[in-house]
Design a protein around this motif. Structure first.
Motif, short mmCIF file in Angstrom:
data_model
loop_
_atom_site.label_atom_id
_atom_site.label_comp_id
_atom_site.label_asym_id
_atom_site.label_seq_id
_atom_site.Cartn_x
_atom_site.Cartn_y
_atom_site.Cartn_z
N GLN A 15 6.71 -99.87 -38.44
CA GLN A 15 6.86 -98.59 -39.12
C GLN A 15 6.56 -98.69 -40.61
O GLN A 15 6.17 -97.72 -41.24
CB GLN A 15 8.28 -98.05 -38.93
N VAL A 19 3.89 -96.56 -43.97
CA VAL A 19 4.61 -96.19 -45.20
C VAL A 19 3.95 -96.85 -46.41
O VAL A 19 3.68 -96.21 -47.43
CB VAL A 19 6.09 -96.59 -45.11
N VAL A 22 0.74 -95.11 -47.24
CA VAL A 22 0.97 -93.86 -47.97
C VAL A 22 1.31 -94.16 -49.42
O VAL A 22 0.79 -93.54 -50.35
CB VAL A 22 2.12 -93.04 -47.31
N VAL A 23 2.19 -95.16 -49.61
CA VAL A 23 2.60 -95.54 -50.95
C VAL A 23 1.37 -95.92 -51.79
O VAL A 23 1.20 -95.46 -52.93
CB VAL A 23 3.58 -96.73 -50.90
N VAL A 26 -0.80 -92.73 -52.47
CA VAL A 26 -0.14 -91.86 -53.45
C VAL A 26 -0.29 -92.43 -54.85
O VAL A 26 -0.65 -91.73 -55.80
CB VAL A 26 1.36 -91.67 -53.10
N THR A 27 -0.04 -93.75 -54.98
CA THR A 27 -0.15 -94.38 -56.29
C THR A 27 -1.57 -94.25 -56.83
O THR A 27 -1.78 -93.95 -58.01
CB THR A 27 0.21 -95.88 -56.18
N LEU A 30 -2.23 -90.70 -57.92
CA LEU A 30 -1.47 -90.47 -59.13
C LEU A 30 -2.27 -90.90 -60.36
O LEU A 30 -2.40 -90.17 -61.34
CB LEU A 30 -0.21 -91.33 -59.09
N LEU A 33 -5.10 -88.77 -61.30
CA LEU A 33 -4.73 -87.48 -61.87
C LEU A 33 -4.53 -87.60 -63.37
O LEU A 33 -4.60 -86.62 -64.10
CB LEU A 33 -3.42 -86.99 -61.26
N SER A 252 18.16 -97.55 -54.12
CA SER A 252 17.12 -96.69 -54.69
C SER A 252 17.61 -96.06 -55.99
O SER A 252 16.88 -96.03 -56.99
CB SER A 252 16.75 -95.62 -53.67
N GLY A 256 16.06 -96.72 -59.73
CA GLY A 256 15.63 -95.58 -60.55
C GLY A 256 16.40 -95.53 -61.85
O GLY A 256 15.84 -95.38 -62.93
N LEU A 290 4.25 -99.31 -60.23
CA LEU A 290 4.75 -98.32 -59.27
C LEU A 290 4.67 -98.86 -57.86
O LEU A 290 5.62 -98.80 -57.08
CB LEU A 290 3.90 -97.05 -59.35
N LEU A 293 7.09 -101.78 -57.15
CA LEU A 293 8.47 -101.31 -57.00
C LEU A 293 8.68 -100.68 -55.63
O LEU A 293 9.68 -100.94 -54.96
CB LEU A 293 8.79 -100.28 -58.09
N ALA A 294 7.70 -99.85 -55.22
CA ALA A 294 7.83 -99.19 -53.92
C ALA A 294 7.81 -100.22 -52.79
O ALA A 294 8.60 -100.14 -51.84
CB ALA A 294 6.74 -98.17 -53.73
N PHE A 297 11.05 -101.96 -52.65
CA PHE A 297 12.07 -101.08 -52.11
C PHE A 297 11.98 -100.98 -50.59
O PHE A 297 12.99 -101.02 -49.89
CB PHE A 297 11.91 -99.71 -52.77
N VAL A 298 10.74 -100.88 -50.08
CA VAL A 298 10.54 -100.84 -48.62
C VAL A 298 11.06 -102.14 -48.00
O VAL A 298 11.75 -102.13 -46.98
CB VAL A 298 9.05 -100.63 -48.28
N ALA B 131 9.75 -93.93 -50.58
CA ALA B 131 9.78 -95.35 -50.93
C ALA B 131 9.84 -95.54 -52.44
O ALA B 131 10.23 -96.59 -52.92
CB ALA B 131 8.56 -96.06 -50.36
N ILE B 135 13.37 -90.88 -59.40
CA ILE B 135 13.11 -90.75 -60.83
C ILE B 135 11.82 -91.46 -61.22
O ILE B 135 11.07 -91.00 -62.09
CB ILE B 135 14.32 -91.27 -61.65
#
Lengths: 318, 290
Positions: A15, A19, A22-23, A26-27, A30, A33, A252, A256, A290, A293-294, A297-298, B131, B135
């Motif tokens: 699983q 994830v 996606v992380v 997304v990064t 980001l 952008l 988490s 943060g 980023l 860290l993600a 965290f996973v 994930a 913040i």
């Protein structure tokens, strides 16, 4: 470790793959952008159009977006997280230097959060609807409402400036001794813990109330088990299950929150690194930090989940 | 027919809910705090005669006194006035984040529950977003989109959408198995009608509770972002900015950073109390808490 736990581990790993993907995407999006052109930043203010174009080509910024994404994913797969512009060193090296600070802060804060939060929650539940319950729950509510950086500044004024008990800022590595390390981290970790303590105390209280309503607690009381023993032996263990579930959320929140707390106490951790990277428009560093860290965290959540399966035999894979 | 009875009953049921909320102690306190702050934000120019940006070198670092309730800062600006205008900013961002993340989160959650084929993809997407500590995701997005209020709202919304989507999905999954939804389906109601008439109304309770907490988190997160220098740039009177600016003088001129922090705490506390009250009244499953 048995088959059940291994199965759970395999499922969780499977699983985690989408994830992580996606992380990564997304990064990547980001960073694309972000206003401004990384090539211009790298080339410096005096560079001509040609130099900028050359750097853009070197970085692969002249390719199409999907192409860039694939190239980036490929380099990630090789363990290459890019190179920081500001520090002129690989992102992973920069992270490696900062990570022990953030992990130390998170660890000490976690070690403060869990016993205090659980104790307050159990206490409030045991003395439900008394002044003690109201007082503890009010404090818990204040804990989740007060901005940590503000209370941290006030705490520095009291404990560092006026009383002079604790250092106001800075980090001491663990290699310099356990006590100096702990002393440097005590205040930031405690300030960071406030929010999580409030959160955990509210959760532990309602978990304990659920348990205290159970038949086996009534039975224990009816057969004359002392109140202390009822709480400690019968109720407490079952209270811990929802608390373990909350560990992921707490970690988490801690990670943060550490971004802000590191800034207040000038701790050279990952949070401070990411803020500096954003303010200096160091794109690869922001992106790499980023992402790392993600990922971290996973991984932590995966670990927590597997431990949870191990501890609570009722959890099944699937 | 069924709909008519439904609609006829609705006002009375709503009235009962409001009465139960009005009797709930923490809801009442929370409501008063939030209402007072909202009024203060709206009527800021009437409450204070000062300009939040006007610098007056003669009155720098004045401690709190009759003329300047919260004192003045290092530019001679009135801290009370800046806090008032800060309330506008914080409440706008809080409300905007609650509404935007609520709308998208509810849509994603309900779609996941109703159209099972997209569920797995949607939930992995949400897992991916979750994930990142909220913040940190908001910091990254806010940095990417620039410090305008609109982009802060979007950044914070993206950070809180996954949690809202999961909560709505969980309640929608329970509701869609109930008999009256089956009945509607058998009677030939379209998916959209089931969503609109049955799933959404029955998920409103948990959604509303969640959104009050999102509102509270957004206020805290905006303050943190401003404090880090990623929010609206400095002269803007955001609570986080005022604290960041007053930080260097925190020992000698404590009032500059003290009062905006109090304002943040009060606003967040009010929203949290409101949320606790709503949860007790709207979400009977969690009633154990009292």
């Amino acid at each position: 470790m048995n088959l059940r736990v291994l199965n759970r581990l395999a499922l969780r790993l499977a699983q985690a793959v989408p994830v992580l993907l996606v992380v990564a995407v997304v990064t990547f999006l980001l960073m694309h952008l972000l206003p401004g052109d990384p090539a211009v930043v790298i080339a410096g203010p005096e560079a001509g159009a040609e130099a900028i174009e050359r750097i853009r080509h070197q970085l692969g910024l002249d390719r199409s977006l999907p192409e860039q994404l694939l190239l980036w994913l490929a380099s990630l797969a090789r363990g290459d997280f890019g190179r920081s512009l500001m520090l002129n060193q690989p992102v992973l090296v920069a992270l490696g230097e900062r990570l022990p600070v953030t992990l130390s802060l998170t660890l000490v804060s976690f070690a403060i959060t869990v016993p205090v939060g659980v104790a307050l929650g159990v206490l409030a539940a045991r003395f439900r609807n008394t002044w003690l319950d109201s007082a503890v729950m009010f404090l818990a509510l204040v804990g989740v409402s007060v901005p940590s950086f503000w209370i941290a500044i006030l705490s520095v004024i009291l404990f560092s400036v006026i009383l002079g008990w604790l250092p106001a800022s800075g980090y001491v590595p663990l290699s310099d001794g356990l006590l100096p390390w702990l002393l440097a981290l005590l205040q930031p970790a405690a300030m960071l813990a406030l929010f999580q303590i409030g959160f955990l105390a509210r959760m532990a209280r309602s978990a304990t109330l659920d348990v205290l309503d159970q038949d086996y607690i009534r039975t224990a009381r009816a057969k004359g088990v002392s109140e202390w023993s009822t709480i400690a032996k019968h109720a407490f263990r079952n209270t811990l299950i929802p608390v373990v579930t909350a560990t992921g959320i707490i970690l988490s929140l801690l990670m943060g929150g550490s971004v802000v707390i590191e800034q207040v106490f000038a701790l050279p951790g990952v949070g401070r690194l990411i803020v500096q990277a954003i303010l200096t428009r160091d794109y690869p560093l922001v992106q790499g930090t980023l992402l790392a860290l993600a990922f971290l965290f996973v991984a932590i959540n995966l670990l927590v989940d597997v431990i949870y399966t191990w501890v609570d035999p009722r959890v099944r894979y699937g | 027919m069924a709909e008519e009875t439904d609609d006829a009953l609705a006002p009375r049921r709503r009235f009962q809910l409001i009465r139960r909320l009005a009797r709930h102690r923490s809801f009442r306190i929370g409501f008063i705090i939030v209402a007072a702050l909202t009024l203060a934000a709206i009527f800021a120019p009437l409450i204070s005669k000062f300009d939040p940006f006007e610098m007056r070198a003669r009155i720098r670092f004045r401690p709190p006194q009759a003329a300047y309730w919260f004192g003045t800062d290092n530019f001679g600006r009135d801290v009370f006035t800046r806090c008032l205008y800060g309330a506008r900013l914080s409440l706008t961002i809080g409300l905007g984040t609650a509404l935007l993340s609520g709308a998208i989160g509810a849509a994603a959650g309900i779609a996941s529950a109703q159209f099972r084929r997209i569920d797995a993809v949607m939930m992995r997407l949400m897992d991916g977003l979750m994930a990142f500590p909220a913040i940190i995701l908001a910091i990254g997005l806010a940095a990417a989109m620039g410090p305008q209020i609109g982009s802060l709202i979007i950044a914070l919304s993206v950070a809180y959408i996954p949690r809202t989507a999961r909560i709505v999905r969980a309640s929608a999954l329970v509701v869609r198995e109930l008999e009256f939804v089956d009945a509607a389906r058998v009677a030939g109601a379209s998916s959209l009608r089931i969503i609109w008439r049955h799933l959404l109304p029955n998920c409103m309770g948990p959604l509303l509770v969640q959104l009050t907490f999102v509102f509270a988190y957004a206020i805290l997160a905006e303050a943190a972002l401003s404090f880090l220098g990623i929010g609206p740039p400095p002269p803007a009177p955001s609570w986080g900015n005022i604290i960041a600016e007053g930080r260097d003088q925190a020992v000698d001129s404590w009032w500059i950073m003290f009062f905006p922090g109090l304002a943040i705490s009060l606003a967040t506390l009010g929203m949290n109390l409101l949320g606790d009250g709503l949860r007790d009244v709207l979400d009977p499953r969690l009633k154990v808490e009292t």
